[in-house]
Design an enzyme around this catalytic site. Structure first.
Site, short mmCIF file in Angstrom:
data_model
loop_
_atom_site.label_atom_id
_atom_site.label_comp_id
_atom_site.label_asym_id
_atom_site.label_seq_id
_atom_site.Cartn_x
_atom_site.Cartn_y
_atom_site.Cartn_z
N LYS A 9 0.83 -1.21 0.00
CA LYS A 9 0.00 0.00 0.00
C LYS A 9 0.87 1.27 0.00
O LYS A 9 2.08 1.19 0.21
CB LYS A 9 -0.92 -0.04 1.22
CG LYS A 9 -1.87 -1.25 1.22
CD LYS A 9 -2.83 -1.19 2.40
CE LYS A 9 -3.77 -2.38 2.38
NZ LYS A 9 -4.81 -2.29 3.44
N TYR A 49 -12.28 -2.27 -3.64
CA TYR A 49 -12.80 -2.46 -2.27
C TYR A 49 -14.34 -2.43 -2.24
O TYR A 49 -14.93 -2.11 -1.20
CB TYR A 49 -12.22 -1.40 -1.34
CG TYR A 49 -10.81 -1.71 -0.86
CD1 TYR A 49 -10.52 -2.89 -0.18
CD2 TYR A 49 -9.77 -0.81 -1.06
CE1 TYR A 49 -9.24 -3.17 0.27
CE2 TYR A 49 -8.48 -1.07 -0.61
CZ TYR A 49 -8.23 -2.26 0.05
OH TYR A 49 -6.97 -2.54 0.52
N PHE A 57 -15.54 3.11 7.19
CA PHE A 57 -14.18 3.54 6.85
C PHE A 57 -13.92 3.56 5.34
O PHE A 57 -12.82 3.85 4.90
CB PHE A 57 -13.14 2.65 7.55
CG PHE A 57 -13.26 1.17 7.26
CD1 PHE A 57 -12.75 0.64 6.07
CD2 PHE A 57 -13.87 0.31 8.16
CE1 PHE A 57 -12.86 -0.72 5.80
CE2 PHE A 57 -13.98 -1.05 7.90
CZ PHE A 57 -13.47 -1.57 6.71
N ARG A 85 -1.22 -14.46 4.19
CA ARG A 85 -1.92 -13.84 5.32
C ARG A 85 -1.15 -14.05 6.63
O ARG A 85 -1.16 -13.19 7.52
CB ARG A 85 -3.36 -14.34 5.40
CG ARG A 85 -4.18 -13.82 4.22
CD ARG A 85 -5.60 -14.29 4.24
NE ARG A 85 -6.38 -13.65 5.29
CZ ARG A 85 -6.86 -12.41 5.23
NH1 ARG A 85 -6.62 -11.64 4.18
NH2 ARG A 85 -7.57 -11.93 6.22
N THR A 91 -5.13 -7.65 10.51
CA THR A 91 -5.41 -6.30 9.98
C THR A 91 -4.98 -5.21 10.96
O THR A 91 -4.36 -4.21 10.58
CB THR A 91 -6.93 -6.15 9.71
OG1 THR A 91 -7.34 -7.19 8.83
CG2 THR A 91 -7.27 -4.80 9.10
N HIS A 115 -1.87 -5.57 1.57
CA HIS A 115 -3.17 -6.23 1.41
C HIS A 115 -2.92 -7.63 0.88
O HIS A 115 -1.99 -7.84 0.09
CB HIS A 115 -4.05 -5.47 0.40
CG HIS A 115 -5.23 -6.28 -0.05
ND1 HIS A 115 -6.40 -6.34 0.67
CD2 HIS A 115 -5.39 -7.10 -1.12
CE1 HIS A 115 -7.24 -7.15 0.04
NE2 HIS A 115 -6.65 -7.63 -1.05
N GLU A 126 -9.57 -10.38 -7.49
CA GLU A 126 -8.54 -9.35 -7.31
C GLU A 126 -7.41 -9.47 -8.33
O GLU A 126 -6.91 -8.47 -8.84
CB GLU A 126 -8.00 -9.42 -5.87
CG GLU A 126 -9.05 -9.00 -4.85
CD GLU A 126 -8.58 -9.13 -3.42
OE1 GLU A 126 -7.42 -9.54 -3.18
OE2 GLU A 126 -9.38 -8.80 -2.52
P1 CMP Z 1 -7.13 -4.89 3.62
O1 CMP Z 1 -6.56 -6.22 3.93
O2 CMP Z 1 -6.61 -4.16 2.43
O3 CMP Z 1 -8.72 -5.02 3.48
C1 CMP Z 1 -9.61 -3.96 3.74
C2 CMP Z 1 -8.92 -2.79 4.34
O4 CMP Z 1 -9.77 -1.90 5.02
C3 CMP Z 1 -7.94 -3.27 5.41
O5 CMP Z 1 -6.88 -3.95 4.87
C4 CMP Z 1 -7.63 -1.96 6.09
O6 CMP Z 1 -6.67 -1.18 5.37
C5 CMP Z 1 -8.99 -1.29 6.03
N1 CMP Z 1 -9.71 -1.46 7.31
C6 CMP Z 1 -10.24 -2.59 7.80
N2 CMP Z 1 -10.84 -2.36 8.98
C7 CMP Z 1 -10.70 -1.04 9.22
C8 CMP Z 1 -11.12 -0.18 10.26
N3 CMP Z 1 -11.81 -0.65 11.31
N4 CMP Z 1 -10.80 1.12 10.17
C9 CMP Z 1 -10.12 1.59 9.12
N5 CMP Z 1 -9.68 0.82 8.07
C10 CMP Z 1 -9.97 -0.48 8.13
#
Ligand code: CMP
Length: 137
Positions: A9, A49, A57, A85, A91, A115, A126
């Protein structure tokens, strides 16, 4: 063999972690099958997304993802989705295991460096979103 999509990212790119992240993948048996650097448009980030469109968010996530270039990769290994993962960690960096990418470098749930696809279904969507067949080796 299984394939998964990885994104470094904008925070990972600006922190100069491209090499570190790729090193972790390659030294843990994940082959780089495709790779490109790209600055996403707002429409591209929103489409990527899409499943999160109702989340509170979503708007901030899209703005973050278009704030700078990202590195898009297809990773390949027998259990690529799970392996990627595990290397990324949870996350939320506060919940990520020691030694994971997010534990070491992520600032918060949003600015979390990488990600990775979370299922075979999302990996298929994706990978196809960013790569055509002839770009994957
Ligand atoms: P990613 O694995 O790219 O998948 C969805 C993305 O949303 C995650 O990583 C974060 O960057 C973002 N994300 C997930 N949960 C939250 C949250 N509670 N607040 C802000 N961003 C979030």
């Amino acid at each position: 063999m299984q394939k998964t999509l990885s994104i470094i990212k904008p925070d990972g790119v600006s922190k100069k972690l491209i090499g570190e992240v790729i090193r972790r993948f390659e030294s843990n048996g994940l082959k780089i099958a495709a790779l490109k650097m790209k600055k996403l448009s707002k429409t591209e980030a929103e489409g990527f997304y899409y499943v999160h469109r109702e989340r509170p968010f979503f708007g901030e996530l899209v703005e973050f993802m278009i704030s700078g270039p990202v590195v898009l990769m297809v990773l390949e290994a027998p259990d690529a989705i799970k392996q990627n993962r595990e290397l990324m960690g949870a996350t939320d960096p506060a919940e990520a295991k020691e030694g994971t990418i997010r534990k070491q470098w992520a600032e918060n749930k949003q600015n979390n460096i990488v990600h990775g696809s979370d299922s075979e279904e999302s990996a298929s969507f994706e990978i196809g979103y960013f790569f055509s067949g002839i770009e994957i080796f």
